[in-house]
Design a protein around this motif. Structure first.
Motif, short mmCIF file in Angstrom:
data_model
loop_
_atom_site.label_atom_id
_atom_site.label_comp_id
_atom_site.label_asym_id
_atom_site.label_seq_id
_atom_site.Cartn_x
_atom_site.Cartn_y
_atom_site.Cartn_z
N SER A 528 -82.95 67.46 -74.11
CA SER A 528 -83.87 68.11 -72.98
C SER A 528 -83.73 69.42 -72.79
CB SER A 528 -83.35 67.24 -71.67
OG SER A 528 -82.08 67.68 -71.22
N THR A 529 -84.71 70.03 -72.43
CA THR A 529 -84.84 71.40 -72.02
C THR A 529 -85.63 71.78 -71.00
OG1 THR A 529 -85.45 73.58 -73.19
CG2 THR A 529 -86.84 71.67 -73.69
N LYS A 530 -85.35 72.72 -70.33
CA LYS A 530 -85.86 73.39 -69.18
C LYS A 530 -87.29 74.43 -69.58
CE LYS A 530 -82.60 72.79 -65.26
NZ LYS A 530 -81.89 73.36 -64.09
N ARG A 531 -87.03 74.69 -70.88
CA ARG A 531 -88.27 75.78 -71.33
C ARG A 531 -88.99 74.75 -72.40
NH1 ARG A 531 -88.11 79.37 -75.95
NH2 ARG A 531 -89.80 81.08 -75.46
N VAL A 532 -90.09 74.40 -71.87
CA VAL A 532 -90.85 73.60 -72.96
C VAL A 532 -92.02 74.40 -73.40
CG1 VAL A 532 -92.66 71.72 -72.86
CG2 VAL A 532 -90.76 71.54 -71.25
N VAL A 533 -91.87 74.47 -75.03
CA VAL A 533 -92.61 75.09 -75.72
C VAL A 533 -93.39 74.25 -76.65
CG1 VAL A 533 -91.09 77.36 -75.45
CG2 VAL A 533 -90.55 75.38 -77.24
N GLY A 534 -94.55 74.76 -77.08
CA GLY A 534 -95.43 73.77 -78.03
C GLY A 534 -96.65 74.43 -77.87
N THR A 535 -97.52 73.35 -78.57
CA THR A 535 -98.88 73.46 -78.57
C THR A 535 -99.87 72.33 -77.72
OG1 THR A 535 -98.79 74.53 -80.90
CG2 THR A 535 -101.03 73.63 -80.11
N TYR A 536 -100.75 73.01 -77.06
CA TYR A 536 -101.42 71.89 -76.24
C TYR A 536 -102.17 71.00 -77.13
CZ TYR A 536 -105.02 70.07 -72.88
OH TYR A 536 -105.52 69.24 -72.43
N GLY A 537 -102.10 69.67 -76.95
CA GLY A 537 -102.69 68.58 -77.34
C GLY A 537 -101.81 67.80 -78.47
N TYR A 538 -100.71 68.43 -78.82
CA TYR A 538 -99.78 67.94 -79.69
C TYR A 538 -98.28 67.42 -79.39
CZ TYR A 538 -102.77 69.72 -83.45
OH TYR A 538 -103.41 70.09 -84.24
N MET A 539 -98.37 67.97 -77.88
CA MET A 539 -96.99 67.77 -77.19
C MET A 539 -96.96 66.19 -76.52
SD MET A 539 -95.50 71.16 -75.29
CE MET A 539 -97.03 71.33 -74.50
N SER A 540 -96.09 65.49 -76.79
CA SER A 540 -95.86 64.16 -76.21
C SER A 540 -95.59 64.06 -74.82
CB SER A 540 -94.48 63.43 -76.86
OG SER A 540 -93.21 64.18 -76.42
N PRO A 541 -96.06 63.16 -73.95
CA PRO A 541 -95.95 63.29 -72.73
C PRO A 541 -94.64 63.40 -72.12
CG PRO A 541 -96.13 61.00 -73.09
CD PRO A 541 -96.27 61.95 -74.43
N GLU A 542 -93.37 62.63 -72.48
CA GLU A 542 -92.27 63.10 -71.98
C GLU A 542 -91.63 64.37 -72.14
OE1 GLU A 542 -91.67 61.52 -76.23
OE2 GLU A 542 -92.91 60.98 -74.57
N TYR A 543 -92.05 65.00 -73.11
CA TYR A 543 -91.71 66.35 -73.54
C TYR A 543 -92.44 67.44 -72.73
CZ TYR A 543 -90.70 70.64 -75.94
OH TYR A 543 -90.68 72.17 -76.27
N ALA A 544 -93.61 67.09 -72.28
CA ALA A 544 -94.54 68.11 -71.63
C ALA A 544 -94.28 68.09 -70.12
CB ALA A 544 -95.93 67.76 -71.70
N SER A 545 -93.91 66.96 -69.63
CA SER A 545 -93.69 66.64 -68.15
C SER A 545 -92.05 66.78 -67.70
CB SER A 545 -94.18 65.10 -67.80
OG SER A 545 -93.32 64.30 -68.22
#
Length: 688
Positions: A528-545
């Motif tokens: 887990s991380t408090k800094r979520v990085v990635g590309t919109y549309g490709y991130m899984s829901p549990e990672y984005a939220s």
């Protein structure tokens, strides 16, 4: 074909003659009687198959004789360095031996150094899936080097040789691994040439683990199967020069899974310094314990001066190389005033045999001072330029932009991680440059740019037909499987998307951009991380939220990517698809309504079979299910892609499928997950 593997077999010390078997496997498919129709069909094949194999440039042949229930299917393959005459003789002998060693058995497989033969009353020719019935031969002599070093070297040898063999036209490669303070290793790997490159790679896939499990610290060994085989020794046992020469690399060694394949051990003392005689010519070993004193003195008088000259030349070359590198590295270090950057340069310098530290003036010259004419594209990391080194080699240079949001941590992560990875479907990082504010990554140049360049452009989408797309999908899956399972540390990419899939001249996919990748130990399941990085549309829901990432995060991204490849439409960005704001909801609506064929891009509709299309869409929807536990692993996905016999479960609804267009206000009504994390999102552009 269910065959019983032989018990432990001991082979003689002398080199094996062409007519001497390495081993045989007799099946339990029933017996035939003397002078029966089955025996007549077998004799017919024995008179035609040897010539057929010898006349083929690949030394491979298959044939079928007779009708059910007396039908006989046969396959033979001679080693790639064998002559046609030796091949023909070996296959003819194999037919004779098989009928003696497996008397009146309808199923048999026999193995020799020059060739192998298998026949059966069952049509094993109809499948290209490798069989689990294998013979394993193990040298009883051990290396004195530490087990960890031996494992790394064996894995390096097999990994590089298998990749080259799978991608060669004959599916055959011999190799040599030179390492200081360790015996030179020689290897030979071969598949039946009717396999595709992916099928051959899949056949080789268990070999590194089987080798590390059964042949750990051994001087040599062989794995013999119907569809693929491998042999390695500490002396050159094959004819001619090796096709591949491997330098001292040290990739991560994968975990070794338990397997039940029994081993067959053969004793072999220290082999002679020279290559063994050609196959088929047995020799008598000297029995006395040493050489005569005169001969020993003669050898010393000749070898000692030559050795001294060689050592002097070696020292001179090493000194000159270090002097040149010292200038380059001193430039890097002089321009580096941050302790962490200084430490990174020193760590990379220690790995200089497998990684290049480029100087900044050299990169400037190669890229024409980062001219616009050489600009290949713009990513989240920064611009990417094409370059050419003085030796003519083409490169791609990523230049870290100060405003990119990806700082030194991401740069260091990519450099230290991808430099250790070796796989045909991962982009090859050649080196880097660190000078002041300049952070540069130097990659192999791939002429066909990235996947999004083709599938999202109406003018180019027809250039990628279904056959190419299927190969791209399978290649991406193999690359992710390597990251998740076959390297010793589990690696989560975290930014898999179409623009990060680069394509070589043959449109083979290579996963790139490991700046956001995370390394797991083999026992970890998620992080887990408090800094979520990635590309919109490709991130899984549990990672984005929630900032929770795992191998299932990459699986979700793979599912999105699969839907994009099938449809030619982007999931990222606020595109409207009927009642939905994203591709996931639109795909789910078509799936539930039985109109899933409407999802396919127009250019591939006529090329793909209906059942195959449904299967691929099913797999994609399984990958993007809202619950991570419901998603398959990449091992499951590779199995589902490669076998139509695997029954697929119906998927549950995907994540974000409730992003609908409001009918009341005719405006976008987005249901997005809430997060207290620091979120950094990259939006993919609509075009290039």
């Amino acid at each position: 074909m269910n065959m019983a593997t032989l018990p432990i077999l001991l082979l003689l010390l002398a080199p094996l003659a062409a007519a001497q078997t390495l081993g045989q496997i007799c099946g339990n498919g029933g017996n035939y009687t003397s002078n029966s129709a089955y025996q007549a069909n077998l004799r017919l094949l024995s008179s035609t198959l040897p010539k057929k194999a010898a006349s083929n440039t690949t030394l491979f042949a298959t044939a079928t004789a007779g009708d059910v229930p007396d039908i006989v299917h046969a396959l033979t393959l001679c080693r790639g360095d064998t002559s046609a005459s030796v091949c023909e003789s070996c296959v003819a002998t194999a037919f004779e031996d098989a009928q003696q060693l497996c008397a009146y058995n309808k199923e048999a497989a026999v193995y020799y150094n020059p060739c192998m033969l298998r026949f059966s009353n069952q049509n094993f020719l109809a499948t290209t899936i490798y069989d689990t019935d294998m013979i394993i031969l193990i040298n009883t002599q051990n290396f004195t080097t530490s087990a960890d070093i031996t494992k790394r070297l064996l894995f390096t040898l097999l990994n590089n040789t298998s990749e080259t063999a799978a991608n060669s036209l004959r599916r055959f490669t011999s190799s040599r691994l030179d390492v200081s303070s360790f015996p030179t290793l020689y290897c030979l790997m071969q598949c039946t040439p009717d396999l595709t490159a992916n099928e051959c790679a899949a056949c080789f896939q268990p070999f590194p683990q089987l080798t590390l499990q059964y042949m750990d610290s051994r001087h040599g060994g062989q794995l013999l199967g119907t569809r693929c085989s491998m042999r390695y020794e500490i002396y050159p046992f094959f004819s001619g020069d090796p096709t591949l020469r491997i330098l001292n690399l040290a990739p991560e060694v994968p975990e070794i899974n338990n397997t039940t394949i029994p081993a067959i051990v053969y004793p072999q003392s220290q082999p002679p310094a020279a290559a063994p005689p050609p196959e088929g010519k047995a020799t008598v070993q000297e029995q006395n314990g040493g050489k005569s004193p005169k001969r020993a003195l003669w050898i010393i008088s000749v070898v000692a001066p030559l050795l001294s000259i060689f050592m002097c030349i070696t020292c001179l070359v090493v000194w000159m190389k270090r002097r040149r590198k010292g200038k380059s590295n001193s430039n890097n270090k002089a321009a580096t005033n941050r302790p962490e950057e200084y430490a990174l340069v020193w760590r990379l310098e220690e790995k200089s045999s497998e990684f290049t530290l480029f100087d900044f003036p050299g990169i400037l010259q190669a890229t024409g001072n980062f001219s616009n004419e050489n600009l290949l594209g713009q990513g989240g990391f920064g611009p990417v330029y094409k370059g050419q080194l003085p030796d003519g080699m083409e490169i791609a240079v990523k230049r870290l932009a100060s405003h990119s949001g990806q700082g030194f941590t991401e740069f260091k992560n990519e450099v230290e991680l991808i430099a250790k990875l070796q796989h045909n479907n991962l982009v090859k990082l050649l080196g880097c440059c660190i000078q002041g504010e300049e952070k540069l990554l130097v990659y192999e140049y791939l002429p066909n740019k990235s996947l999004d360049f083709f599938i999202f452009d109406k003018n180019r989408t027809s250039l990628v037909d279904w056959k190419k797309r299927r190969g791209i999908i399978e290649g991406i899956a193999q690359g992710l499987l390597y990251l998740h399972k076959h390297s010793r540390l589990r690696i989560i990419h975290r930014d898999l998307k179409a623009s990060n899939i680069l394509l070589d001249q043959d449109m083979n996919p290579k996963i790139s951009d490991f700046g956001l990748a995370k390394i797991f130990s083999s026992n970890d399941i998620q992080g887990s991380t408090k800094r979520v990085v990635g590309t919109y549309g490709y991130m899984s829901p549990e990672y984005a939220s929630e900032g929770i990432y795992s191998i299932k995060s990459d699986v979700f991204s793979f599912g999105v990517l699969l839907l994009e490849i099938l449809s030619g439409k982007r999931n990222s960005g606020f595109h409207q698809y009927g009642d939905f704001l994203n591709l996931l909801g639109y795909s789910w609506q078509l799936w539930e309504g039985g109109r899933w064929l409407d999802l396919l891009e127009v250019s591939i509709v006529t090329e793909i079979h209906t059942t195959e299309a449904r299967r691929y869409i099913n797999i994609a929807l399984m990958c993007v299910q809202e619950s991570a536990d419901d998603r398959p692993t990449m091992s499951d996905i590779v199995a589902m892609l490669n076998s139509e016999s695997v029954i697929l479960p119906e998927p549950n609804h995907p994540a974000y499928f409730n992003l609908r267009v409001s009918k009341v206000h005719e405006s976008a009504s987005v249901v997005a997950p809430c997060s207290n994390n620091d979120v950094t999102i990259t939006e993919e552009p609509d075009g290039r």
